[in-house]
Design a protein around this motif. Sequence first.
Motif, mmCIF file in Angstrom:
data_model
loop_
_atom_site.group_PDB
_atom_site.id
_atom_site.type_symbol
_atom_site.label_atom_id
_atom_site.label_comp_id
_atom_site.label_asym_id
_atom_site.label_seq_id
_atom_site.Cartn_x
_atom_site.Cartn_y
_atom_site.Cartn_z
ATOM 1 N N GLU A 259 42.543 41.885 17.689
ATOM 2 C CA GLU A 259 42.129 42.395 16.391
ATOM 3 C C GLU A 259 42.013 43.920 16.423
ATOM 4 N N ARG B 94 44.635 50.416 14.782
ATOM 5 C CA ARG B 94 43.990 50.514 13.470
ATOM 6 C C ARG B 94 44.778 51.426 12.533
ATOM 7 N N ASP C 139 41.687 54.147 23.058
ATOM 8 C CA ASP C 139 42.413 53.236 22.171
ATOM 9 C C ASP C 139 43.447 52.425 22.935
ATOM 10 N N HIS D 52 43.491 44.018 22.636
ATOM 11 C CA HIS D 52 42.659 43.163 21.804
ATOM 12 C C HIS D 52 43.496 42.605 20.658
ATOM 13 N N TYR E 129 40.945 43.251 7.865
ATOM 14 C CA TYR E 129 40.692 43.764 9.220
ATOM 15 C C TYR E 129 39.198 44.055 9.369
ATOM 16 N N PRO E 130 38.392 43.041 9.626
ATOM 17 C CA PRO E 130 36.932 43.197 9.645
ATOM 18 C C PRO E 130 36.409 44.044 10.791
ATOM 19 N N GLU E 131 37.216 44.304 11.815
ATOM 20 C CA GLU E 131 36.754 45.097 12.963
ATOM 21 C C GLU E 131 37.034 46.588 12.788
ATOM 22 N N ILE E 132 37.660 46.985 11.669
ATOM 23 C CA ILE E 132 37.957 48.397 11.422
ATOM 24 C C ILE E 132 36.879 48.987 10.522
ATOM 25 N N GLN E 133 36.351 50.150 10.912
ATOM 26 C CA GLN E 133 35.408 50.895 10.089
ATOM 27 C C GLN E 133 36.187 52.019 9.389
ATOM 28 N N THR F 244 37.101 53.158 14.271
ATOM 29 C CA THR F 244 36.910 53.940 13.052
ATOM 30 C C THR F 244 38.196 54.648 12.657
ATOM 31 N N SER G 21 40.649 47.496 15.834
ATOM 32 C CA SER G 21 39.243 47.838 15.664
ATOM 33 C C SER G 21 39.049 49.340 15.786
#
Length: 310
Positions: free
Chosen positions: A95, A289, A87, A93, A124-128, A99, A97
């Motif tokens: 954005e 995240r 991490d 980065h 936050y589209p890059e976070i699962q 999980t 990101s």
Amino acid sequence: MLNQKLIALLPDLASFILVVNEGSFTGAARKLGVTPSALSKTITRLESALNVKLFERTTRKLIITQAGLKVFDQSVLMVNAAQQAVDLSLSDHSEPSGTLTVAAPEAFLNSVLQPFVLPFLKQYPEIQLKLRAADGNIDLLKMGIDIAFKLTDKPDELLVLKKVGETNLVLCASPAYISEHGTPLTPQDLEHHDCLYLAETETDNIWDFFKGDEFYTIPVHGRYAVNHSQMRLQGVKEGLGIGIFHDFVIGEALEKGEVIQVLTDWTLKSNYHGDIALQYPQSKYIPARLRVFIDYVMATLPSKLARASS
């Protein structure tokens, strides 16, 4: 300094953690993309290298040994530290990101978090995001949970605590039930009513009532008990009796007049009463995240909860 033997064991230890979390070689092998027999050989190799027996294997169950529990605890710490290193390397980065695994009691998950997290995912589209229903005491590290919501007046002192709000318990019945059976005026009156309770533990039908210096412990009974808030609410709407709910669960039904609150001048307490606490393990480094999720919760959720309980 790391020696070559330890470096060689790292992948096997990670596989061992997955087997414990999945509770079977089959489930863990599916996630790893290998066969159960190949994974079994990996664990056998690890047992030989560590000179300990990690599992008791039977045809029906896979039981971790006491030695295996000790190895598991240390392995989790090691893998979590490795994840933090990854991490950190990605922290530049722009954005956030990766999980993020979030646990919460079932009622809170359904009534509050389900609609709440959708805007977060869009932002936050890059976070699962993985949501888990988890009631009672949970071990975040062993369960691989990054952060948990807890409904309690006794938060875990070993975890970081952020108070999100408060929750109260509410007793309600349908207008039809009240019309037929009457309104209870005291906690003792509940002994003559059908009540819907959680049925998770042997004491869930024991309700504690407070008002000033008065205190009563009332054993309740009823034909329908279920540890799912929406199923319990539906039962109350259908006139099966008087049910117990968190304020954030019952607020909408009260506003619509589908249910009526009873014993409004009494405070009801249980294991899931008190603060709505957000807790996560202490660490010098918080992944981006997790940090943005905490910020999002603290900026958005307290006001929503205050409206729901008012």
